[in-house]
Design an enzyme around this catalytic site. Structure first.
Site, short mmCIF file in Angstrom:
data_model
loop_
_atom_site.label_atom_id
_atom_site.label_comp_id
_atom_site.label_asym_id
_atom_site.label_seq_id
_atom_site.Cartn_x
_atom_site.Cartn_y
_atom_site.Cartn_z
CB THR A 90 -47.03 33.26 46.94
OG1 THR A 90 -47.88 33.12 46.14
CG2 THR A 90 -46.70 34.99 47.31
NE ARG B 67 -48.23 29.07 52.59
CZ ARG B 67 -48.56 30.31 52.95
NH1 ARG B 67 -49.83 30.53 53.04
NH2 ARG B 67 -47.71 30.98 53.45
CB SER C 196 -48.70 32.28 56.22
OG SER C 196 -48.96 33.63 56.44
CG HIS C 197 -52.79 33.60 55.06
ND1 HIS C 197 -51.48 33.50 54.70
CD2 HIS C 197 -53.69 33.33 53.95
CE1 HIS C 197 -51.58 33.39 53.30
NE2 HIS C 197 -52.87 33.12 53.06
CG ASP D 184 -50.20 35.95 59.22
OD1 ASP D 184 -49.19 36.43 60.10
OD2 ASP D 184 -49.59 35.66 58.31
CG ASP E 245 -46.43 33.52 59.03
OD1 ASP E 245 -47.47 34.22 59.04
OD2 ASP E 245 -45.49 33.60 58.39
CG ASP F 164 -46.04 37.15 57.65
OD1 ASP F 164 -46.89 36.64 57.98
OD2 ASP F 164 -45.33 36.43 56.67
NE ARG F 165 -50.80 37.35 54.97
CZ ARG F 165 -51.73 36.90 53.98
NH1 ARG F 165 -53.17 37.23 53.93
NH2 ARG F 165 -51.18 36.40 52.92
CD GLU G 11 -47.00 41.13 49.49
OE1 GLU G 11 -47.08 40.84 48.42
OE2 GLU G 11 -46.54 40.53 50.43
CE LYS H 98 -46.95 39.06 55.04
NZ LYS H 98 -46.44 38.07 53.76
NE ARG I 187 -54.48 36.04 46.91
CZ ARG I 187 -55.19 35.31 47.64
NH1 ARG I 187 -56.57 35.04 48.01
NH2 ARG I 187 -54.34 34.24 48.35
C1 VG1 Z 1 -50.71 36.07 49.44
C2 VG1 Z 1 -50.83 37.37 49.45
C3 VG1 Z 1 -49.49 38.08 49.20
C4 VG1 Z 1 -48.25 37.34 50.35
C5 VG1 Z 1 -48.41 35.91 50.44
C6 VG1 Z 1 -47.63 35.27 51.72
O1 VG1 Z 1 -50.14 35.40 48.46
O2 VG1 Z 1 -51.54 37.85 48.42
O3 VG1 Z 1 -49.47 39.44 49.16
O4 VG1 Z 1 -47.20 37.86 50.09
O5 VG1 Z 1 -49.87 35.44 50.52
O6 VG1 Z 1 -48.11 35.83 52.96
P1 VG1 Z 1 -51.09 35.02 46.91
O7 VG1 Z 1 -49.87 34.28 46.01
O8 VG1 Z 1 -51.98 33.60 47.90
O9 VG1 Z 1 -51.92 35.94 46.77
V1 VG1 Z 1 -47.96 35.03 54.21
O10 VG1 Z 1 -48.38 35.98 55.35
O11 VG1 Z 1 -48.25 33.60 53.67
O12 VG1 Z 1 -46.30 34.88 54.50
CO CO Z 2 -48.01 35.04 57.23
#
Ligand code: VG1
Ligand code: CO
Length: 545
Positions: free
Chosen positions: A20, A24, A115-116, A279, A281, A283-284, A365, A378, A498
């Protein structure tokens, strides 16, 4: 001038498919010899404009950040980049990187972050690729990078000692210049243009106490300068403000499970009027009020309804967009405002064309992501300031703003259930089985209503007409309720399922229920149809939002 040479590594790495949001994997996987280099080589062979171009480079400071910066600088010089913009200690949030790309007409950015996801030697690492508009690379580019890795057996690099990132300055590797900038400054001046910070500052001084948790990740230095220096919130307002390689062992994911300390301060102890977290990085965002959790889907709706409170959006919005699993709360607001509302697949890259073509101003989102046309990512701290701006104009509490909103537009009860680290074959089996059931569900009773529509979401980009299939299974009921099932594209261990659940309650209904109770019939019917408990062996989800 150091000479570029080829390193051969034999067998190509076949598992470098971006998900996504970039590639990673566990830190251990990235530490395999040549693994990072293989992916970076594929980026440099694929990203347009590398020869003679400017690249933005930085990350969220997690374990592996510094090593990756050194490797990418040496490979960038070998591939003929003219200029690299990086930051002190290589600390750069995702939205700040997006801003730097746009400000400097760069060809894009390589952002080092998972990211998270947790970090450290036993955590995860990631490489995100952004394009010249500042946004995450579109699928066409990430697919091309992936296919390049499939036949890659060598990469180009030069030898060079690590460049010091301790202070602002200029360096070079051969013909390539490296500019170390303060990664925070440009971002702060962008925020100053968008918001009336004086107004927020006076508001929070009038007994509206705030607290922010950076979760030992990238937003610490940004939040300190914004909240404590500029808004003059008391020192200590920003908690866990120093980016640590392993995020102090915590999961830098701003939700009620992983940002529990902050949630307790607001929801249990009720010590502050406003709380927020971002989070890994940056963006959240998670927004909390005293005794009030703001669901991210609602957050987008509230920002849309009150956008004119912020100077940047005072002349109105072009349109809005949300990802498919995000609740339709914003749709109701867009309808009243008479502006277009788009529904895109999950992932920020799908908002890029809509933002670039000026069809939308705000987007978001359900996964704690909100943003606008100010960058192409974001933006966590932007959302925090936007909320504070609205509250400062309305002079009200978070809970009051939420209840006024629901009284006006109705409430979308909403929840996401995540089942993490499921064996991949089980998760895929469950998904495929449910997909096969969809046609037969139409017309049957479900969650107190009946199924009107059921499909696997497919998206036609309104700007370039590109088609993206297989974006999640949706069951849409007669009364507008929805259940959505997706497999995560950001996990690194097994698979994550999910389940997204949503039910609309009109303004005159009871708007103060616990979402899990309001949604109980939907939850029960989905759980029994999908057999999620028996198939996964999990009696309850890992995370409920
Ligand atoms: C998750 C979220 C999605 C978001 C993505 C990247 O993806 O559901 O809405 O855009 O993380 O966020 P997934 O495929 O695990 O549902 V981040 O903060 O990594 O840039
Ligand atoms: Co992020």
């Amino acid at each position: 001038m150091p000479t570029a040479y080829k390193v051969q590594f034999g067998e190509p790495f076949r598992d470098q498919k971006p998900g996504t949001s970039g590639l990673r994997k566990s830190s251990k996987q990235f530490e395999q010899p040549h693994y990072l280099e293989s992916f970076v080589e594929a980026i440099f062979r694929t990203l347009p404009g590398v020869q003679g171009g400017t690249l933005v480079l930085g990350g969220d400071g997690r374990y592996g950040n510094r090593r990756a910066i050194d490797v990418i600088l040496r490979m960038g010089a070998a591939h003929g980049l003219r200029h690299v913009i990086t930051t002190i200690d290589g600390i750069l949030s995702t939205p700040a990187a997006s801003n730097l790309i746009r400000k400097n007409n760069a060809i894009g950015a390589i952002i080092l972050s998972a990211s998270h996801n947790s970090g450290g030697p036993d955590g995860d690492f990631g490489v995100k690729i952004n394009g010249s508009n500042g946004g995450p690379a579109p699928e066409s580019l990430t697919n091309a990078i992936y296919s390049c890795t499939q036949n890659l057996e060598e990469y180009l690099i030069v030898d060079h000692l690590p460049i010091s990132l301790k202070e602002v300055g200029k360096h070079s590797i051969g013909a390539m210049t490296i500019e170390v900038v303060d990664g925070v400054e440009d971002y702060i001046s962008l925020m100053q243009k968008l918001f009336d910070l004086d107004k927020i500052s006076s508001f929070i001084k009038e007994d509206f106490t705030i607290v922010f948790d950076a979760l030992n990740a990238v937003t610490g230095p940004y939040a300190k300068r914004l909240l404590e220096d500029l808004l003059q919130a008391p020192s200590g307002t920003v908690r866990n403000s120093i980016p640590l390689e392993d995020f102090g062992g915590c999961h830098p994911d701003p939700n009620l499970t992983y940002a529990k300390d902050l949630a307790d301060l607001l929801l249990k102890e009720q010590r502050y009027s406003f709380g927020a977290a971002c989070d890994g990085d940056g963006d959240r965002n998670m927004i909390l009020g005293r005794a009030c959790f703001v669901n991210p889907s609602d957050s987008l709706a509230v920002l849309t309804a009150n956008a004119s409170c912020a100077p940047a959006y005072s002349s109105g919005l072009k349109g809005v967009a949300r990802s498919m699993p995000t609740s339709a709360a914003v749709d109701v607001v867009a309808k009243q405002l008479d502006i277009p509302c788009f529904e895109t697949p999950t992932g920020w890259k799908f908002f890029g064309n809509l933002l670039d073509s000026d069809r939308i101003t705000l987007c978001g989102e359900e996964s704690f992501g909100t943003g606008s046309n100010h960058v192409r990512e974001k933006d966590g701290l932007w959302a925090v300031l936007f909320w504070l701006q609205i509250l400062s104009v309305k002079q009200c509490s978070v809970v009051d703003l939420m209840s006024q909103h629901w009284r006006r537009f109705g409430r979308h009860y909403y929840s996401r259930h995540d089942y993490e680290s499921i064996p991949t074959h089980i998760a895929h089996g469950l998904y495929e089985k449910f997909e096969l059931m969809l046609p037969e569900l139409i017309g049957t009773s479900f969650g107190g209503s009946s199924v009107q529509h059921a499909d696997n979401f497919s998206y036609v980009d309104p700007v370039d007409s590109s088609v993206t299939n297989g974006q999640g299974l949706r069951v849409i009921l007669q009364d507008g309720s929805r259940v959505v099932l997706r497999l995560s594209g950001t996990g690194t261990q097994g698979a994550t399922i999910r389940v997204y659940l949503e039910q609309y309650a009109p303004p005159e209904a009871n708007l103060n229920q616990n979402p899990q109770l309001a949604l109980k019939d939907l939850i029960a019917d989905f759980n029994s149809l999908s057999e999620i408990t028996s198939l996964t062996g999990m009696v309850k989800p890992t995370v409920i939002t």
